[in-house]
Design a protein around this motif. Structure first.
Motif, PDB file in Angstrom:
ATOM      1  N   LYS A  70      92.616 -48.732  18.722  1.00 64.29           N
ATOM      2  CA  LYS A  70      94.126 -48.158  18.668  1.00 64.29           C
ATOM      3  C   LYS A  70      95.065 -49.751  18.315  1.00 64.29           C
ATOM      4  N   VAL A  82      97.697 -47.900  16.711  1.00 67.54           N
ATOM      5  CA  VAL A  82      98.027 -46.293  16.654  1.00 67.54           C
ATOM      6  C   VAL A  82      98.316 -45.361  17.520  1.00 67.54           C
ATOM      7  N   VAL A 194      89.498 -43.516  14.499  1.00 66.57           N
ATOM      8  CA  VAL A 194      89.795 -44.217  15.390  1.00 66.57           C
ATOM      9  C   VAL A 194      88.489 -45.081  16.417  1.00 66.57           C
ATOM     10  N   SER A 198      86.169 -48.687  13.808  1.00 66.08           N
ATOM     11  CA  SER A 198      87.672 -49.257  12.466  1.00 66.08           C
ATOM     12  C   SER A 198      88.175 -50.120  13.306  1.00 66.08           C
TER      13      SER A 198
END
Length: 283
Positions: A70, A82, A194, A198
């Motif tokens: 994230k 994120v 996620v 990623s």
């Protein structure tokens, strides 16, 4: 030629529960950096926590994948962040309320070195167990606070069957997320799409390198996605059986600084224009 080294933290670079990595590990990280190869953690932990793990040596995590993908940083610059949708966290909390002992923990985007977190709909006694195990400073709340959160976890004490039950509950009630277990009785919550894998895509794009030029060290379930993307996926000797089977290479256990020894070998091989010895030993 190896152009990037990434390592999980807990039970890979540092024994779970230890307050900081060994002096030899920090020396090994700097050996790799001095050889011109970026190093970074790929971890569920936040950068603020890594200051303690690396005893304030920020050079050790200027590059890395944090909070399970994230948050991503390349050479000191954040290239991805994120945050959780508030409604998603509320529904996770609601789904867990009928399950004794299970509860949600939320970690604010604005944080500090005490690693503050909210334990939602739990007791002081239940929260204290996981505060001690995972090193956060907990505050009990009845509902998910209305602020920005970068991370969330689920406490799930009890037999392994309870972990299976928790997976089922979350999959049915909140399909926008998935949960992965870095340690027993504990889940990391991830938005769908996620992961460390990623985050790797963003990091490689920022650095201009390919997966074939990366070595990754891991030990647990939340490492599997990234290990499937990196040809030089490497397991420590204390890894789960699933990780050991997936890994192409293997090094010594965390308790014997297995990753640190491999980092010294990467530094030596890079300076000599060779392939690191442990990468020539495939499963």
């Amino acid at each position: 030629m190896i152009k990037l080294v990434l390592s999980d933290m807990d039970n890979t670079l540092i024994p779970y529960g230890a307050h900081h990595v060994t002096a030899r590990t920090i020396e090994a990280v700097h050996a790799v950096l001095d050889a011109g190869v970026p190093f970074g953690p790929a971890t569920g932990r936040e950068p603020i926590e890594l200051r303690r793990f690396f005893q304030g040596d920020e050079d050790c995590f200027l590059t890395g994948i944090f909070s399970n993908g994230k948050r991503v940083r390349a050479n000191g610059t954040y290239v991805r962040t994120v945050l959780f949708d508030h409604d998603v966290l509320v529904r996770i909390d609601e789904a867990l309320r009928g399950e004794k002992g299970m509860f949600l923990v939320c970690y604010p985007n604005k944080t500090n070195e005490s690693n503050p977190a909210y334990g939602v709909h739990t007791t002081a006694r239940e929260l204290a167990v996981f505060e001690a195990r995972t090193h956060f400073t907990g505050t009990m709340v009845d509902e998910v606070p209305n602020e920005e959160f970068i991370a969330a976890t689920i406490a799930c004490p009890g037999a392994p069957e309870r972990m299976d039950r928790c997976r089922q509950i979350i999959a049915e009630a909140v399909p926008e997320v998935r949960i992965v277990s870095p340690i027993s009785e504990w889940f990391d919550v991830l938005p769908q799409g996620v992961s460390k894998a990623s985050g790797l895509d963003d990091l490689l794009g920022a650095l201009g390198i390919s997966p074939e030029e990366v070595v990754f060290f891991g030990d647990a379930e939340n490492d599997l996605d990234i290990m499937r993307k990196v040809p030089h996926a490497t397991a420590v000797a204390n890894a789960t059986e699933e990780v050991k089977r997936l890994a192409r290479h293997h090094v010594g256990p965390v308790g014997e600084d297995g990753v640190a020894e491999a980092l010294f070998e990467i530094a030596r091989a890079t300076r000599s224009g060779e392939e690191p010895a442990f990468l020539r030993d495939e499963s």
